[in-house]
Design a protein around this motif. Sequence first.
Motif, PDB file in Angstrom:
ATOM      1  N   TYR A 133       0.860  -1.183   0.000  1.00 23.90           N
ATOM      2  CA  TYR A 133       0.000   0.000   0.000  1.00 23.90           C
ATOM      3  C   TYR A 133       0.900   1.237   0.000  1.00 23.90           C
ATOM      4  CZ  TYR A 133      -3.881  -3.098   1.238  1.00 23.90           C
ATOM      5  OH  TYR A 133      -4.828  -4.088   1.238  1.00 23.90           O
ATOM      6  N   PHE A 134       0.749   2.071  -1.038  1.00 20.68           N
ATOM      7  CA  PHE A 134       1.492   3.321  -1.152  1.00 20.68           C
ATOM      8  C   PHE A 134       0.576   4.449  -0.682  1.00 20.68           C
ATOM      9  CE2 PHE A 134       3.879   0.531  -3.739  1.00 20.68           C
ATOM     10  CZ  PHE A 134       5.138   1.076  -3.965  1.00 20.68           C
ATOM     11  N   ASN A 135       0.890   5.015   0.476  1.00 21.04           N
ATOM     12  CA  ASN A 135       0.061   6.061   1.073  1.00 21.04           C
ATOM     13  C   ASN A 135       0.698   7.422   0.785  1.00 21.04           C
ATOM     14  OD1 ASN A 135      -1.258   7.849   2.819  1.00 21.04           O
ATOM     15  ND2 ASN A 135      -1.622   6.273   4.353  1.00 21.04           N
ATOM     16  N   PHE A 136       0.118   8.147  -0.194  1.00 26.69           N
ATOM     17  CA  PHE A 136       0.676   9.430  -0.637  1.00 26.69           C
ATOM     18  C   PHE A 136      -0.050  10.596   0.031  1.00 26.69           C
ATOM     19  CE2 PHE A 136       1.423   6.571  -4.246  1.00 26.69           C
ATOM     20  CZ  PHE A 136       2.738   6.857  -4.579  1.00 26.69           C
ATOM     21  N   HIS A 137       0.724  11.638   0.342  1.00 27.36           N
ATOM     22  CA  HIS A 137       0.146  12.923   0.750  1.00 27.36           C
ATOM     23  C   HIS A 137       0.684  13.987  -0.186  1.00 27.36           C
ATOM     24  CE1 HIS A 137      -0.088  16.751   3.030  1.00 27.36           C
ATOM     25  NE2 HIS A 137      -1.243  16.254   3.420  1.00 27.36           N
ATOM     26  N   LEU A 138      -0.216  14.784  -0.746  1.00 31.82           N
ATOM     27  CA  LEU A 138       0.172  15.820  -1.693  1.00 31.82           C
ATOM     28  C   LEU A 138      -0.115  17.207  -1.151  1.00 31.82           C
ATOM     29  CD1 LEU A 138      -0.540  13.230  -3.593  1.00 31.82           C
ATOM     30  CD2 LEU A 138      -0.514  14.948  -5.411  1.00 31.82           C
ATOM     31  N   GLN A 139       0.710  18.143  -1.593  1.00 35.04           N
ATOM     32  CA  GLN A 139       0.486  19.559  -1.298  1.00 35.04           C
ATOM     33  C   GLN A 139       1.005  20.360  -2.487  1.00 35.04           C
ATOM     34  OE1 GLN A 139       2.055  20.876   2.454  1.00 35.04           O
ATOM     35  NE2 GLN A 139       1.468  22.991   2.125  1.00 35.04           N
ATOM     36  N   ASP A 140       0.184  21.253  -2.986  1.00 32.01           N
ATOM     37  CA  ASP A 140       0.553  22.047  -4.173  1.00 32.01           C
ATOM     38  C   ASP A 140       0.965  21.143  -5.328  1.00 32.01           C
ATOM     39  OD1 ASP A 140       0.070  24.381  -2.721  1.00 32.01           O
ATOM     40  OD2 ASP A 140       2.138  24.427  -1.967  1.00 32.01           O
ATOM     41  N   ALA A 141       0.233  20.058  -5.497  1.00 31.29           N
ATOM     42  CA  ALA A 141       0.389  19.127  -6.627  1.00 31.29           C
ATOM     43  C   ALA A 141       1.655  18.275  -6.565  1.00 31.29           C
ATOM     44  CB  ALA A 141       0.335  19.864  -7.960  1.00 31.29           C
ATOM     45  N   SER A 142       2.465  18.425  -5.517  1.00 34.61           N
ATOM     46  CA  SER A 142       3.650  17.584  -5.350  1.00 34.61           C
ATOM     47  C   SER A 142       3.475  16.647  -4.161  1.00 34.61           C
ATOM     48  CB  SER A 142       4.901  18.441  -5.151  1.00 34.61           C
ATOM     49  OG  SER A 142       5.248  19.100  -6.345  1.00 34.61           O
ATOM     50  N   ILE A 143       4.138  15.504  -4.220  1.00 35.52           N
ATOM     51  CA  ILE A 143       4.067  14.536  -3.132  1.00 35.52           C
ATOM     52  C   ILE A 143       4.957  15.024  -1.986  1.00 35.52           C
ATOM     53  CG2 ILE A 143       4.466  12.143  -2.449  1.00 35.52           C
ATOM     54  CD1 ILE A 143       4.259  11.436  -5.480  1.00 35.52           C
ATOM     55  N   THR A 144       4.388  15.194  -0.819  1.00 35.82           N
ATOM     56  CA  THR A 144       5.178  15.629   0.346  1.00 35.82           C
ATOM     57  C   THR A 144       5.570  14.469   1.248  1.00 35.82           C
ATOM     58  OG1 THR A 144       3.145  16.072   1.582  1.00 35.82           O
ATOM     59  CG2 THR A 144       4.127  17.911   0.367  1.00 35.82           C
ATOM     60  N   SER A 145       4.833  13.352   1.168  1.00 30.25           N
ATOM     61  CA  SER A 145       5.212  12.190   1.957  1.00 30.25           C
ATOM     62  C   SER A 145       4.646  10.934   1.328  1.00 30.25           C
ATOM     63  CB  SER A 145       4.724  12.310   3.414  1.00 30.25           C
ATOM     64  OG  SER A 145       3.316  12.220   3.481  1.00 30.25           O
ATOM     65  N   LEU A 146       5.352   9.817   1.573  1.00 33.05           N
ATOM     66  CA  LEU A 146       4.911   8.502   1.108  1.00 33.05           C
ATOM     67  C   LEU A 146       5.212   7.487   2.193  1.00 33.05           C
ATOM     68  CD1 LEU A 146       4.032   6.302  -0.884  1.00 33.05           C
ATOM     69  CD2 LEU A 146       6.337   6.389  -1.887  1.00 33.05           C
ATOM     70  N   LEU A 147       4.176   6.806   2.618  1.00 31.19           N
ATOM     71  CA  LEU A 147       4.311   5.702   3.572  1.00 31.19           C
ATOM     72  C   LEU A 147       4.033   4.412   2.815  1.00 31.19           C
ATOM     73  CD1 LEU A 147       4.445   4.375   6.432  1.00 31.19           C
ATOM     74  CD2 LEU A 147       1.998   4.896   6.643  1.00 31.19           C
ATOM     75  N   ILE A 148       4.977   3.476   2.853  1.00 32.80           N
ATOM     76  CA  ILE A 148       4.819   2.194   2.166  1.00 32.80           C
ATOM     77  C   ILE A 148       4.645   1.107   3.211  1.00 32.80           C
ATOM     78  CG2 ILE A 148       5.835   0.552   0.544  1.00 32.80           C
ATOM     79  CD1 ILE A 148       7.496   2.850  -0.583  1.00 32.80           C
TER      80      ILE A 148
END
Length: 444
Positions: free
Chosen positions: A99-114
Amino acid sequence: MTFPTSLPTKITAALEAINNRDSNRFYTSFSSNATIIDEGKTLKGHASIKDFCNKAFISHSASIIFENVIQVKDHTIVQVTMDGDFVADYGITEPFTLYFNFHLQDASITSLLITPWDSSKLTMTAVYVDKANIDNPISTIKIAPRLQPIPQEGWVKVKMLVVGLNYHDIFTMRGLGMRAPKFPLILGCEGAGVLEDGTEVLLYPAMGNPDFNGEETLDPDRHVLSEQVNGTMAEYVVVPQRNVVPKPKELATVSAAVLGIAWLTAYRMLFTKSGLRAGQTMLVQGSSGGVTTALVQLGSAAGMRVWCMGRTQEKRELGLKLGAERAFESGEKLPEKVDAVFDTSGELTWAHSIDSVKAGGSVVTCGSHSGGSIPMEFEKVFVEQLNIRGSYLGTLQEFKDLISFVMEKSIVPHVGRVLPLSEVDVGFQAMIDGKTAGKIVVTI
């Protein structure tokens, strides 16, 4: 592989980059100060993220197949099936789910939890290991989100506040124990926390076969937290109802957190196994570890003449501060023999322990941190009628008696160091290096 058009552009770019073996496109999908958390390791910034892509994906010929998307508030979780060449390095059966848990801000990925589990469910921060390393146990420690546990019938959920560090955790990191650890395991054998109804509790660490008819320390199926079930070094733990004991209001949480392993072990050694009476002389092989400082404090409170050993002047001074009458250098010949010796080390101290106890006296042991091959003049054992007593943890009743004794005698269990959870490796390394001055605890 085609990904859904509903996915944000940067997420699609990152996932496609894995299949295309393109680390440049992967890292440029992230903001410059973004983080990735994978297998308990945190990576930050473009350079680290590019290196991660090369090592984790490209070098293992990784490829992914899209399975599902889960949207939780501002997080986009993409479930995939991953294949590649992971067996040799990780022993992973392929293919497997991630499971790739992405968080975006201003259209860019700021964090990824795998994670290998659905991170849309309730999570918690935990300290865990998923494989053993006998030579470098600290390298196995991972601090990362895990799923919050759900109590089965007869069990309760405890929010942990303070957790004591024990050498038992280091044995687990090394893959040692009465039974082979079942990885992955959350570390932590003891601690203090609070129930969902607000009741503050201490945890009794021993579990076993509920149908065993006898003292729980003799149960063939006995084990403690973090051996066969997840331990306490997390925001939450689930334990059988019988394993939670209300914390007296007057007992500080930090003090309560250390009673489950070291202090209970010391209590049983002294009051159940040794046969000592007030006024008799006891020798503690050590003066700065968890069990040894507990023995000094308990013995002094019980009216024993407490002697202790220490490798350094600082350790000997700590023993004296905690109530020892005299402190000696490690291996030093005593001015007279004692009624009982308490040995937690094993190989390095055993000969001295046998030489230090008077005829008819007892040597009580609970561990073999320095090794288990014991040299001994066996003739001395029967000629001088020595009692050699093994001791394992303690019963639930002894745990309750220990709490009552600590409260009655106004004992403040000595804690030498309080660390945040993020520095748990510092605490364990100090234990391995012998640089302790009492119990080490971490706050959750």
